[in-house]
Write a protein that holds these residues in place. Structure first.
Motif, mmCIF file in Angstrom:
data_model
loop_
_atom_site.group_PDB
_atom_site.id
_atom_site.type_symbol
_atom_site.label_atom_id
_atom_site.label_comp_id
_atom_site.label_asym_id
_atom_site.label_seq_id
_atom_site.Cartn_x
_atom_site.Cartn_y
_atom_site.Cartn_z
ATOM 1 N N ALA A 283 -9.430 18.161 46.095
ATOM 2 C CA ALA A 283 -8.511 17.193 46.696
ATOM 3 C C ALA A 283 -7.543 17.929 47.622
ATOM 4 C CB ALA A 283 -7.748 16.452 45.614
ATOM 5 N N VAL A 284 -7.468 17.469 48.870
ATOM 6 C CA VAL A 284 -6.604 18.122 49.862
ATOM 7 C C VAL A 284 -5.579 17.159 50.441
ATOM 8 C CG1 VAL A 284 -8.352 19.832 50.478
ATOM 9 C CG2 VAL A 284 -8.285 17.649 51.705
ATOM 10 N N ALA A 285 -5.626 15.895 50.051
ATOM 11 C CA ALA A 285 -4.723 14.890 50.619
ATOM 12 C C ALA A 285 -4.198 13.992 49.503
ATOM 13 C CB ALA A 285 -5.452 14.058 51.679
ATOM 14 N N GLU A 286 -3.127 13.281 49.811
ATOM 15 C CA GLU A 286 -2.565 12.306 48.889
ATOM 16 C C GLU A 286 -2.758 10.907 49.459
ATOM 17 O OE1 GLU A 286 1.476 13.290 48.119
ATOM 18 O OE2 GLU A 286 1.005 15.219 47.168
ATOM 19 N N GLU A 287 -2.668 9.922 48.582
ATOM 20 C CA GLU A 287 -2.825 8.554 49.052
ATOM 21 C C GLU A 287 -1.998 7.606 48.193
ATOM 22 O OE1 GLU A 287 -6.951 7.595 48.829
ATOM 23 O OE2 GLU A 287 -7.114 8.052 46.706
#
Length: 720
Positions: A283-287
């Protein structure tokens, strides 16, 4: 160990326990144990050396040799690691017979049993006996070891006779001392102090799903780890050669913390991981939480199947294949027949070769020519550009990352695969970068990866077939040379017969060097596993449950968690949640006694969680530390830590909620963690910084509750 060098090292305060009438039997037994250990270790070393010299290099013999070397090495390591402290305690039966319980079983050279393995039926009374149900015991003794010496022991009497002959002078001394002892960066196994309620869960059968439900400090993780070791020993369906066990923890700090427990219990072959480790992508991003919740819906996982099916639609037009020996045609019906040929459940990328072979078979059967064989014709078809292009478009090789990425970047594709989504939900799921992976993407990537299979498998299979052909050709040349040499040298009948045997196809194949063939790395986490243990299970989404169920077709699982520690809420019962995700009929085994957290800490933690979850399963603490919870200004953080470290030569501390402390270290014994990463861990001193800033609602309350209950001795709450 000679009798005059006793393993007992009791302090002056425990002088009464040095009474020879109480410990001479143990001293004699430990002397015999020491002699047997020395003999057993020497035998194991010799056997291991002989096994390593074994000449088996290939096939089943090599596998069995390697397994034997692994088994001998693991047992030798365990015996060397513990020495006499392999012994946990002893039980005295009504007939005066004494049974000593060990981490491993041990016998003397004459076969006399010195230690029975803690997992054996003979050892069960040691853990299960209570005053209400003594299992025929007169007394039980538990040893407390330190640096290989017995520094205390705790006797329990179950009858008047036992009370007369045992030293129950300070009831529960060894047990309570262990609970209140200083923590380290690694969890110690507490096998010697497993309680009856915990042992009943440890020894429960493995069929179906068993939920270990308990609040902070009830020993859920201890039970899960010991149950893992027990099942591998006692359940023939779960041995390492029969599927094995997968242990899933909440995060990497947790896995590091518990990493020594299973080896200390004699089990080194268990695969351990977090949910996030089950896929290679990170995981490299947030949402947004609402977007993550959409992806966590089990219906989104189900969207992978129609997404793949769009790449398995047979051509609707016939294709004419022109060759120098005649033209053949494959019809739309025959395309459909070929596309239906793979066995159900075959991954898309692996089934592709099966479909292609069926296409070639259909066309080859139509050829009527005496000039070439069907195999030769198949080779011609392999190179036919029009046929190959049509097939490649209808059944392409697909990367799982491309499949999932397309769902988030092509709205029409997502709507077709997940028609239950509302238009605004489709829009919310859209993103410009298809591979900006988030944690909620990982279950979908896993589903796609297992459904599609390795896209390199087809290419690797072709390379393997080509390499095998080359190896067979090379061996054929070698055998022909041997035959020629034999004839020219006038070999005797035996020599000619031996060389002739090599001409047989099976022997030629056996002579192929496997090391020359292409191979793929084995995914040790792909399963299937005979049993799965998952800790902090209350945090799993429906989609994450599917990741585990794919790896456990037997549905044999140990599920460990606390509904009151679910950061995003847990409105259902365990049985309702598990039935919904595909585990019907789960049995719930509750734990209600808090062995870890002092009553002073629980008195402050309980109102925090009950404010949002009135029905929370808050356990009852069995001990008091005598240290009240301290409330101080945040400016005193370093002074408090420094003072505690000065007063305590060992033990661990943690600062939770203070990002400014992240890069600071006090003597290497103080860590800085978020509330989420503190879950599952325990520390002597816990310092919370501005806990009211952890968040609102259920998530904030759970984070505060979890953080507070990590303390085994002292809790400090700091406010800015």
């Amino acid at each position: 160990m000679p009798l005059d060098t006793s393993p007992f090292a009791l302090s002056d305060a425990l002088a009464a326990k040095n009474d020879p009438t109480l410990i001479d039997t143990d001293r004699a037994h430990f002397a015999a144990t020491a002699t047997s250990l020395e003999h057993t270790i020497a035998e194991l070393e010799q056997t291991l050396a002989e096994a390593k010299k074994g000449g088996a290099r290939y096939g089943t013999a090599a596998l069995e040799r390697d397994q034997e070397v692994h088994r001998l090495t693991a047992r030798l390591r365990a015996l060397r690691r513990f020495d006499l402290d392999l012994c946990l305690g002893r039980i005295v039966h009504a007939d005066a017979a004494i049974t000593y319980i060990g981490r491993l079983g041990l016998a003397d050279p004459d076969g006399r049993r010195l230690l029975v393995d803690w997992r054996s039926p003979a050892a069960e009374p040691f853990f299960a006996a209570t005053h209400a149900q003594p299992y025929g015991l007169v007394s039980r003794r538990r040893y407390r070891w330190a640096a290989g010496r017995i520094v205390d022991y705790w006797d329990e009497a179950f009858t008047e006779e036992g009370l007369t002959h045992t030293a129950a002078l300070d009831d529960q001394s060894a047990f309570i001392a262990t609970l209140g002892g200083s923590r380290t960066e690694r969890m110690r196994d507490v096998l010697g102090t497993i309680q009856a309620d915990q042992d009943a869960i440890v020894r429960a059968g493995s069929r179906g799903a068993l939920v270990v439900d308990g609040g902070p400090g009830t020993g859920k993780t201890v039970v899960a780890l010991h149950r893992t070791a027990y099942l591998l020993y006692a359940d023939p369906r779960l041995g390492h050669r029969r599927g094995g066990v997968l242990f899933v923890g909440p995060h990497q700090p947790y896995l590091a913390y518990v990493g020594d427990v299973l080896p200390s219990l004699g089990e080194e072959g268990v695969q351990t991981c977090t949910i996030r480790d089950l896929v290679p992508e990170k995981a490299v991003a947030e949402e947004d939480e609402q977007v993550a919740a959409l992806k966590g819906d089990v219906r989104m996982v189900a969207a992978i199947e129609p997404a793949v099916a769009l790449y398995e639609e047979p051509p609707t037009e016939p294709v004419l294949v022109e060759t120098p020996w005649g033209d053949v045609r494959i019809t739309a019906a025959e395309w459909a027949e070929a596309f239906d040929s793979p066995d159900p459940g075959t991954p898309h990328n692996l089934a592709r070769d099966d479909v292609w072979d069926e296409v070639l078979t259909i066309l080859a059967d139509k050829l009527d020519s005496d000039e070439l064989t069907a195999d030769d014709f198949r080779k011609v078809l392999e190179r036919h550009r029009g046929l190959r292009d049509t097939f490649d478009r209808a059944w392409p090789l697909i990367e799982h990352t491309d499949l999932v990425g397309d769902l988030w970047t092509v709205p029409a594709y997502l709507r077709r695969c997940a028609p239950w989504l509302e238009p605004d939900q489709v829009q919310a799921l859209r993103r410009p970068d298809p591979e900006a992976w988030t944690y909620a993407d990982l279950p979908l990537l896993d589903a796609a990866r297992l459904r599609l299979g390795d896209p390199e498998a087809s290419r690797r299979r072709r390379r393997t077939h080509a390499a095998e052909a080359r190896e067979r050709a090379r061996m054929a040349e070698v055998i022909d040379d041997l035959r020629t040499t034999a004839r020219e040298s006038g070999a005797d009948e035996f020599g000619e017969g031996l060389v002739s045997m090599l001409v047989h196809d099976d022997l030629r194949t056996a002579l192929v060097d496997d090391a020359a063939l292409p191979s793929a790395d084995v995914d040790l986490l792909a399963g299937p596993f005979a049993h799965v243990v998952v800790d902090e299970a209350q945090e799993l989404t429906d989609a994450e449950w599917q990741m585990l169920l794919r790896r456990c077709p037997s549905r044999s699982m140990t599920i460990v968690g606390d509904r009151a520690q679910a950061r995003h809420g847990f409105a259902e019962s365990w049985t309702e949640r598990l039935e919904r995700v595909g585990l019907p009929g789960a049995i719930v085994a509750p734990l209600t006694v808090n062995y870890r957290t002092p009553a002073e800490v629980m008195a402050e933690a309980e109102p925090v969680i009950r404010a949002v979850l009135p029905e929370a399963n808050v356990p009852t603490s069995i001990r008091e530390s005598g240290i009240p919870v301290l409330h101080s200004p945040a400016a005193e953080r370093d002074a408090i830590l420094g003072g505690w470290l000065a007063e305590h030569a060992d033990g661990t501390a943690v600062v939770i909620g203070d990002r400014s402390f992240a890069d600071r270290r006090f003597d290497g014994r103080v860590r800085s963690l978020t509330p989420e990463l503190a879950k599952g861990l325990e520390f002597d001193l816990v310092v919370l910084v501005d806990p009211e800033l952890f968040g609102e609602g259920v998530t904030g309350a759970v984070d505060r509750y979890v953080a507070m209950t990590r303390a085994t001795q002292r809790l400090v709450v700091l406010t800015s």
